[in-house]
Scaffold this motif. Structure first.
Motif, PDB file in Angstrom:
ATOM      1  N   TRP A 237       0.873  -1.177   0.000  1.00 54.80           N
ATOM      2  CA  TRP A 237       0.000   0.000   0.000  1.00 54.80           C
ATOM      3  C   TRP A 237       0.907   1.222   0.000  1.00 54.80           C
ATOM      4  CZ3 TRP A 237      -4.959  -2.071   0.183  1.00 54.80           C
ATOM      5  CH2 TRP A 237      -5.097  -3.330   0.758  1.00 54.80           C
ATOM      6  N   VAL A 238       0.709   2.151  -0.927  1.00 53.53           N
ATOM      7  CA  VAL A 238       1.666   3.240  -1.113  1.00 53.53           C
ATOM      8  C   VAL A 238       0.985   4.594  -0.937  1.00 53.53           C
ATOM      9  CG1 VAL A 238       3.373   4.287  -2.647  1.00 53.53           C
ATOM     10  CG2 VAL A 238       2.947   1.829  -2.772  1.00 53.53           C
ATOM     11  N   ASP A 239       1.389   5.320   0.095  1.00 49.23           N
ATOM     12  CA  ASP A 239       1.020   6.732   0.232  1.00 49.23           C
ATOM     13  C   ASP A 239       2.324   7.512   0.343  1.00 49.23           C
ATOM     14  OD1 ASP A 239      -0.407   9.028   0.399  1.00 49.23           O
ATOM     15  OD2 ASP A 239      -1.040   8.760   2.481  1.00 49.23           O
ATOM     16  N   LYS A 240       3.049   7.533  -0.769  1.00 49.32           N
ATOM     17  CA  LYS A 240       4.413   8.051  -0.766  1.00 49.32           C
ATOM     18  C   LYS A 240       4.806   8.283  -2.217  1.00 49.32           C
ATOM     19  CE  LYS A 240       9.038   6.366   0.634  1.00 49.32           C
ATOM     20  NZ  LYS A 240       9.318   7.306   1.733  1.00 49.32           N
ATOM     21  N   ASN A 241       5.512   9.351  -2.488  1.00 48.51           N
ATOM     22  CA  ASN A 241       5.993   9.588  -3.848  1.00 48.51           C
ATOM     23  C   ASN A 241       7.221   8.714  -4.116  1.00 48.51           C
ATOM     24  OD1 ASN A 241       4.035  11.545  -4.327  1.00 48.51           O
ATOM     25  ND2 ASN A 241       5.313  13.174  -3.476  1.00 48.51           N
ATOM     26  N   LEU A 242       7.127   7.904  -5.147  1.00 46.73           N
ATOM     27  CA  LEU A 242       8.225   7.020  -5.529  1.00 46.73           C
ATOM     28  C   LEU A 242       8.536   7.227  -6.997  1.00 46.73           C
ATOM     29  CD1 LEU A 242       6.996   3.702  -3.856  1.00 46.73           C
ATOM     30  CD2 LEU A 242       8.938   5.069  -3.097  1.00 46.73           C
ATOM     31  N   ARG A 243       9.776   6.989  -7.394  1.00 47.45           N
ATOM     32  CA  ARG A 243      10.122   7.051  -8.801  1.00 47.45           C
ATOM     33  C   ARG A 243      11.396   6.250  -9.049  1.00 47.45           C
ATOM     34  NH1 ARG A 243      13.791  11.190 -10.351  1.00 47.45           N
ATOM     35  NH2 ARG A 243      14.696  12.280  -8.563  1.00 47.45           N
ATOM     36  N   GLN A 244      11.585   5.899 -10.316  1.00 50.87           N
ATOM     37  CA  GLN A 244      12.794   5.258 -10.820  1.00 50.87           C
ATOM     38  C   GLN A 244      13.258   4.125  -9.908  1.00 50.87           C
ATOM     39  OE1 GLN A 244      15.499   8.518 -11.686  1.00 50.87           O
ATOM     40  NE2 GLN A 244      14.422   9.035 -13.545  1.00 50.87           N
ATOM     41  N   HIS A 245      14.481   4.223  -9.434  1.00 49.99           N
ATOM     42  CA  HIS A 245      15.076   3.145  -8.650  1.00 49.99           C
ATOM     43  C   HIS A 245      14.234   2.795  -7.420  1.00 49.99           C
ATOM     44  CE1 HIS A 245      17.449   1.978  -5.119  1.00 49.99           C
ATOM     45  NE2 HIS A 245      18.144   1.234  -5.953  1.00 49.99           N
ATOM     46  N   GLY A 246      13.854   3.809  -6.643  1.00 50.86           N
ATOM     47  CA  GLY A 246      13.102   3.562  -5.415  1.00 50.86           C
ATOM     48  C   GLY A 246      11.765   2.915  -5.679  1.00 50.86           C
ATOM     49  N   LEU A 247      11.109   3.307  -6.776  1.00 48.66           N
ATOM     50  CA  LEU A 247       9.803   2.743  -7.108  1.00 48.66           C
ATOM     51  C   LEU A 247       9.913   1.257  -7.416  1.00 48.66           C
ATOM     52  CD1 LEU A 247       6.978   4.271  -9.190  1.00 48.66           C
ATOM     53  CD2 LEU A 247       7.858   2.050  -9.867  1.00 48.66           C
ATOM     54  N   LEU A 248      10.844   0.892  -8.289  1.00 46.71           N
ATOM     55  CA  LEU A 248      10.959  -0.519  -8.660  1.00 46.71           C
ATOM     56  C   LEU A 248      11.429  -1.366  -7.478  1.00 46.71           C
ATOM     57  CD1 LEU A 248      10.431  -2.306 -11.082  1.00 46.71           C
ATOM     58  CD2 LEU A 248      12.850  -2.131 -11.676  1.00 46.71           C
ATOM     59  N   GLN A 249      12.333  -0.818  -6.672  1.00 47.59           N
ATOM     60  CA  GLN A 249      12.777  -1.542  -5.477  1.00 47.59           C
ATOM     61  C   GLN A 249      11.594  -1.805  -4.542  1.00 47.59           C
ATOM     62  OE1 GLN A 249      15.639  -2.779  -4.175  1.00 47.59           O
ATOM     63  NE2 GLN A 249      16.957  -2.359  -5.917  1.00 47.59           N
ATOM     64  N   ALA A 250      10.796  -0.778  -4.286  1.00 53.84           N
ATOM     65  CA  ALA A 250       9.667  -0.928  -3.360  1.00 53.84           C
ATOM     66  C   ALA A 250       8.622  -1.889  -3.920  1.00 53.84           C
ATOM     67  CB  ALA A 250       9.038   0.441  -3.083  1.00 53.84           C
ATOM     68  N   PHE A 251       8.250  -1.711  -5.185  1.00 53.29           N
ATOM     69  CA  PHE A 251       7.266  -2.602  -5.794  1.00 53.29           C
ATOM     70  C   PHE A 251       7.732  -4.060  -5.745  1.00 53.29           C
ATOM     71  CE2 PHE A 251       4.749   0.420  -8.836  1.00 53.29           C
ATOM     72  CZ  PHE A 251       4.524   1.280  -7.767  1.00 53.29           C
ATOM     73  N   SER A 252       9.041  -4.260  -5.901  1.00 50.55           N
ATOM     74  CA  SER A 252       9.571  -5.625  -6.001  1.00 50.55           C
ATOM     75  C   SER A 252       9.556  -6.374  -4.682  1.00 50.55           C
ATOM     76  CB  SER A 252      11.004  -5.588  -6.555  1.00 50.55           C
ATOM     77  OG  SER A 252      11.011  -5.095  -7.875  1.00 50.55           O
ATOM     78  N   ARG A 253       9.182  -5.713  -3.591  1.00 54.19           N
ATOM     79  CA  ARG A 253       9.014  -6.474  -2.346  1.00 54.19           C
ATOM     80  C   ARG A 253       7.891  -7.489  -2.488  1.00 54.19           C
ATOM     81  NH1 ARG A 253      13.177  -6.488  -1.811  1.00 54.19           N
ATOM     82  NH2 ARG A 253      13.504  -4.942  -3.426  1.00 54.19           N
TER      83      ARG A 253
END
Length: 1022
Positions: A704-720
């Motif tokens: 569940w995401v209530d946070k601005n994510l992009r590029q490296h951080g986004l893919l890292q977080a999604f990949s959990r």
């Protein structure tokens, strides 16, 4: 063993650089399974395998003796061979785990000679792999198991069966070969001297598709399958068919056809390299066979070390490089194995395997501690590192350390404290497990300035390119290539999803804030927007949405097993998956934690909720990098630390622990929390940055995401969320409460390729519901499948004929898979087309066919299910439970036991459930004795206790079991959720059975089957 004076040598790559299949020479005629097997054996013989013609246990034993004598250049006396075989090879107290350890770790065994001396006997020569002798055998017959079995093809290495190949004819589902190996394990692999428990790798093929997997993947799957027979739900396994792998070339192009697979995987040097170099034996007694992209990357690094040393390029960027392997593809395993192999090279003095402290969790530290206790813990003390660099053991005595595991933080501190040190002049390989953040800038410059003969290698799933590089710091160290050198191997998220090594993402965007009309300046609006996003009313709405959709997203209607934390080798049953909630800031995380706790208590949900955060000096870094959080809690401001203390008290109360925010205890909390997340003991974890990179938990399926994510951080977080677990977990769920669609597309384009969107992300609801086009072909959607089902197989009419049954099974399996995916979409609610009653009736048909075909298979009759795959995991996740049945029974009682329609509903519900079919007789008997005065809940419990005790007493009497031991044995089984069909506990309840005159195995198997039926009948009810 033979030794040679080297004149010339070659280092053939284990993974072929590029492979192009030649289909022009293939016959076009039909090929039977026997012909497929004969062609495969001929091909291996042509590749230098000796044909072994023996077909039984005696021939295997005699051949093993000859092969070991040849390998070790000696001759056993009869007494020596008998002693060695009995004690070292076929010890009756050893099983798969012990025999695998013997091949992987203890491959040199000690022979006690007749004259009292001892001699080392090599089971494998791991130094000179071509000293090992390869043989191919087929149709070996095992007559001493529960049933007589003939095995398709076996590869013998020095006489030991280390690779087993199970074949099915072309057109049959390759999964059937996997299931066949299950039957062998159950019936006969353990029989006689148990030589087939030495098999390290299984290969399954239908000619068209060929896959491989390790013995512990198969063994753990079967252990859970055995529990499935007993407990009904055991098939949900992280060691099941989903963990089989394709072979591929170095460009990640899979090599599925058996002919091509044989030319590459079964090339002598390839197979021997895999067995001796590219298997990993873990601290959990699991054997991991490396995948082709992992092996290719490892060999590219080893080659770079050798070449750069030869041409005296050490100490320069040309001596290193980086590996781009996507998150979730096993980078840590690859880098760790690379470190081990590099440490054995003659041109290397030491290997430093460097990990980031923030990526450490309980399991990785356990693996690293096998090298040196405390080498990779989270503190910043350099005592262990300095001692190892100076080759001293804990007592200060000389001890050579070739490989060292340490953290970035410790290495940085060591260099800062030791401007001069002998290690700087040695030939050192530094391998960075995650090379996307702290290795840039000051840290990188410190290493290259002090070490003189270094090779630096980095592993990353999200490299820094020019497109996502920041503008700060040294302009010469902004990208991964600038810091580490040339890219040596690539395995992107597109490759990983195509190979089914990770799952695709399914993303929901839930808009909780709308831009007012007439606002043109987005920057001005953005300032107010951040305040609005933290508004308590919005937080409350988001929490309400999460709790409302929690069961749906985390699939709390399905169960599976995980290893027990408290009992080694045992399993425990869990329901559904767990999730992480990512908040934009510490104040927002605090607000969410408080609101989740409030609504969770208010709704009496009983969810286990935790939070973790720590001080971070920076906001988001360049390239979308998530900022580092450390364990220095004194840097947190007082309100945040006080809040975290209160949250830890909640955690302590929930799990009977004793953590606080002091330095050591907070680190231990981090470890404990990561372990509980992996074991699905925590339902929802609220974080800011922690756990969004480097943390792996197969049970985690929703972010569940209530946070601005992009590029490296986004893919890292999604990949959990996208680690493979079982066939029910088909994607990673991402629920965004901010609009991250543009950022998601950019990240996938950057770290996959520009066409990756359709591969990495799950398709839309409309496409799954109505169908879509793929590679020029129409893929029917849910609506079309249901229409075909009701037209071709209307309820009330029998399905007659073998072909019609096959077509129904395939069609309904496809519907179950679609329904599993669609159930995660909010839009699917109310759009199921069929009523629940109709689904139950179709479920009943599906299960009827499954049980009918299974009975046919067990009777050794020709069965139509060779080319069918039953989606039983998906059947189980939508079935009814006993609480639903008891609710209907209560309604029947309220009708004065007159409403026959309720009895029909009960019967249909029971028939549609794999779980409840075994309990049908119990339910029916309870209904038969009901009257208007029956108190369903109370009387049902009493009825169960009486029937359970009576049935067990009858079983004890019929089979002459030991009464007290049997009752204790079954109580333990119901307590643990597992009925153990092996081990001393089972033997202790059995009556005396003669070991002579035959029939012992059949008698024991008969008792086991009755105990399993009894367990299945009452499991889930008591």
């Amino acid at each position: 063993m033979s030794t040679y004076q080297i004149v010339a040598s070659t280092t053939d790559a284990t993974v072929v650089a590029e492979y192009a299949a030649d289909y022009s020479t293939r016959p076009e005629s039909y090929q039977s399974e026997a012909e497929l097997e004969a062609e495969f054996v001929r091909q291996l013989s042509a590749q230098g395998y000796e044909l072994f013609t023996g077909r039984d246990e005696a021939a295997l034993r005699a051949n093993l003796r000859r092969q070991l004598e040849a390998l070790n250049e000696m001759t056993f006396s009869e007494d020596e061979w008998g002693r060695f075989f009995r004690e070292c090879v076929a010890n009756p107290g050893e099983g798969i785990v012990e025999k695998t350890r013997k091949i992987q770790v203890d491959h040199v065994q000690l022979l006690r000679r007749d004259d009292g001396s001892t001699k080392n006997i090599y089971l494998l020569d791991k130094k000179n792999i071509h000293n090992n002798r390869l043989q191919v055998a087929h149709q070996i017959t095992q007559r001493e198991g529960a049933y007589e079995n003939r095995y398709d093809v076996t590869v013998l290495v020095n006489g030991l069966p280390l690779v087993h190949v199970e074949l099915k004819r072309r057109g049959v589902a390759v999964r059937e070969a996997f299931n066949q190996i299950q039957r062998y394990q159950r019936d006969s692999f353990w029989a006689a001297s148990g030589l087939f428990e030495y098999v390290q790798i299984f290969v399954i093929s239908n000619g068209t598709h060929t896959k491989y997997y390790s013995n512990t993947t198969r063994e753990a799957h079967l252990r859970r399958q055995g529990q499935g027979a007993a407990g009904g739900r055991g098939k949900h396994s992280s060691h099941s068919f989903e963990f089989t792998s394709f072979w591929a070339d170095a460009h990640n192009r899979i090599i599925p056809d058996l002919v091509d697979f044989s030319k590459t995987f079964f090339a002598r040097h390839t197979l021997l390299n895999i067995l001796t170099r590219y298997c990993v034996w873990t601290s959990e007694n699991d054997l991991l066979v490396m995948r082709p992209y992992q092996i290719a990357a490892t060999e590219r690094i080893l080659s770079r070390i050798a070449v750069s040393a030869q041409y005296k390029r050490t100490g320069s960027i040309e001596a290193g490089g980086y590996i781009w392997h996507t998150t979730g593809s096993g980078k840590t395993l690859t880098s760790f194995k690379t470190a081990q192999l590099a440490a054995a090279l003659p041109t290397v003095d030491k290997v430093l395997f460097v990990v980031d402290r923030k990526d450490l969790d309980y399991q990785t530290m356990k693996e690293y501690d096998r090298f040196e206790k405390g080498a990779a813990d989270g503190n910043t003390s350099t005592r262990v590192l300095q001692r190892q660099l100076e080759d001293r053991d804990e007592k200060g005595n000389p001890h050579e350390y070739r490989i060292l595991v340490t953290t970035l933080q410790k290495l940085e501190r060591f260099i800062r404290s030791n401007r001069q040190h002998p290690i700087y002049k040695k030939r050192v390989v530094l391998i960075f497990d995650e090379c996307h953040r702290s290795q840039f800038g000051d840290m990188h410059q410190a290493v290259t300035r002090h070490f003189k003969q270094y090779h630096i290698f980095g592993f990353t799933g999200t490299p820094i390119f020019a497109a996502n590089a920041g503008s700060g710091g040294s302009p010469l160290l902004r990208t991964t290539e600038q810091a580490f050198g040339e890219k040596l191997h690539t395995y992107t998220i597109v490759d990983a999803i195509s190979d089914q090594n990770v799952l695709p993402f399914r993303i929901d965007y839930v808009n909780t804030l709308h831009m007012p009309e007439g606002v043109a300046d987005k920057k001005v609006y953005g300032i107010d927007r951040e305040k609005a996003l933290a508004d308590p009313r919005r937080v409350s709405e988001v929490v309400r949405y999460v709790l409302e959709h929690f069961d749906q997203k985390t699939q709390r209607n399905t169960a599976y097993t995980l290893p027990s934390r408290t009992r080694q080798g045992e399993e425990r049953r869990v329901v559904g998956f767990n999730s992480i909630f990512a908040a934009a800031s510490i104040p927002l995380a605090m607000r969410y934690y408080a609101e989740f706790r409030r609504q969770n208590a208010e709704q009496q949900r009983g969810l286990k909720i935790a939070t973790i955060f720590s001080f971070s000096p920076n906001e988001e870094e360049a390239g979308g990098l998530l900022p580092d959080e450390d364990f220095e809690m004194e840097r947190l401001d007082a309100p945040a630390r006080d809040f975290l203390e209160a949250a830890l008290r909640d955690y302590n109360a929930a799990f009977s622990t004793n953590y606080d925010t002091s330095a050591d205890k907070f680190q231990n909390y981090y470890k404990d929390l990561s372990l509980r997340m992996k074991n699905r003991e925590v339902d929802l974890l609220i974080v800011v940055n922690m756990f969004l990179t480097g943390f792996d938990a197969t049970t985690l399926n929703t972010l569940w995401v209530d946070k601005n994510l992009r590029q490296h951080g986004l893919l890292q977080a999604f990949s959990r969320t996208n680690r493979i677990l079982n066939s029910v977990k088909t994607f990673g769920n991402i629920v965004c409460f901010r609009d991250l669609k543009e950022e998601t597309d950019e990240a996938i384009a950057l770290f996959g390729n520009k066409d990756a969107g359709g591969v990495v992300l799950l398709r839309t609801y409309e496409e799954y519901y109505h169908g879509y086009e793929e590679e020029g072909q129409h893929q029917p959607g849910y609506v079309e499948r249901i229409a075909e089902l009701t037209a071709a197989y209307p309820l009330g009419q029998p399905i007659t004929g073998e072909e019609a049954q096959k077509d129904f099974i395939r069609l309904y399996g496809a519907i179950l898979r679609l329904r599993n995916i669609l159930s995660a979409f909010d839009d699917f609610t109310g759009q199921e087309i069929l009523s629940e009653r109709d689904f139950q009736d179709y479920h009943s048909r599906y299960i009827d066919l499954y049980q009918e075909l299974r009975r046919g298979s067990e009777a050794d009759k020709e069965s139509i299910n060779d080319d069918l795959v039953f989606e039983l995991e998906l059947i189980r996740q939508v079935e009814v439970n006993i609480d639903y049945i008891l609710m209907l029974v209560a309604q029947y009682g309220q009708s004065n036991c007159q409403d026959a329609s309720i009895l029909t509903t009960i019967d249909k519900a029971v028939q549609s459930s794999l779980e409840l079919r075994s309990k049908k007789e119990l339910i029916q008997r309870f209904i038969d004795q009901m009257n208007a005065a029956t108190q369903v809940d109370e009387d049902w419990r009493q009825f169960l206790q009486e029937r359970r005790a009576a049935d067990l007493e009858a079983l004890i009497q019929d089979e002459k079991l030991k009464p007290e031991e049997t009752r204790r044995f079954m109580e333990n089984a119901f307590r643990d959720g597992v009925l153990k069909t092996t081990g001393t506990a089972l033997d202790q309840i059995l009556p005396p059975i003669s070991r002579f005159g035959g029939g012992r195995a059949e008698k024991k198997q008969g008792i086991i089957e009755k105990l399993l039926r009894y367990f299945e009948k009452y499991w889930g009810l008591v």
